[in-house]
Design a protein around this motif. Structure first.
Motif: not given
Length: 82
Positions: A29, A31-32, A34, A53
């Motif tokens: 969950k 974000e950032g 990969k 990140l």
């Protein structure tokens, strides 16, 4: 250099599939991120992170699961224990 992906590795104390599942869920969950792998057998989480990140953000996210992070690495360089 600041625009390159980072590889963050964490040694995480996990005793069961539920533990590794919790780490999997929060990383999925975040974000950032990969890509990531979580290994109960190796007691580790490896995260490929986009340039924006920060290591500390990923560390804090893993710690929110209640699991103990014993040590970490940023791009194969060991980070001092907190």
């Amino acid at each position: 250099m600041a625009d390159q992906d980072h590889i963050y590795k964490f040694n995480v104390s996990m005793s069961c599939g539920g533990c590794s599942g919790a780490v999997n869920r929060v990383l999925g969950k975040l974000e950032g991120v990969k890509s990531y792998t979580v290994s109960l057998e190796e007691q580790q989480a490896v995260v490929v992170a986009q340039p924006g990140l920060e290591y500390k953000t990923v560390l804090d996210t893993i710690k929110k699961t209640g699991k103990k992070v014993n040590w970490g690495e940023i791009d194969e360089v060991r980070v001092a224990d907190e």
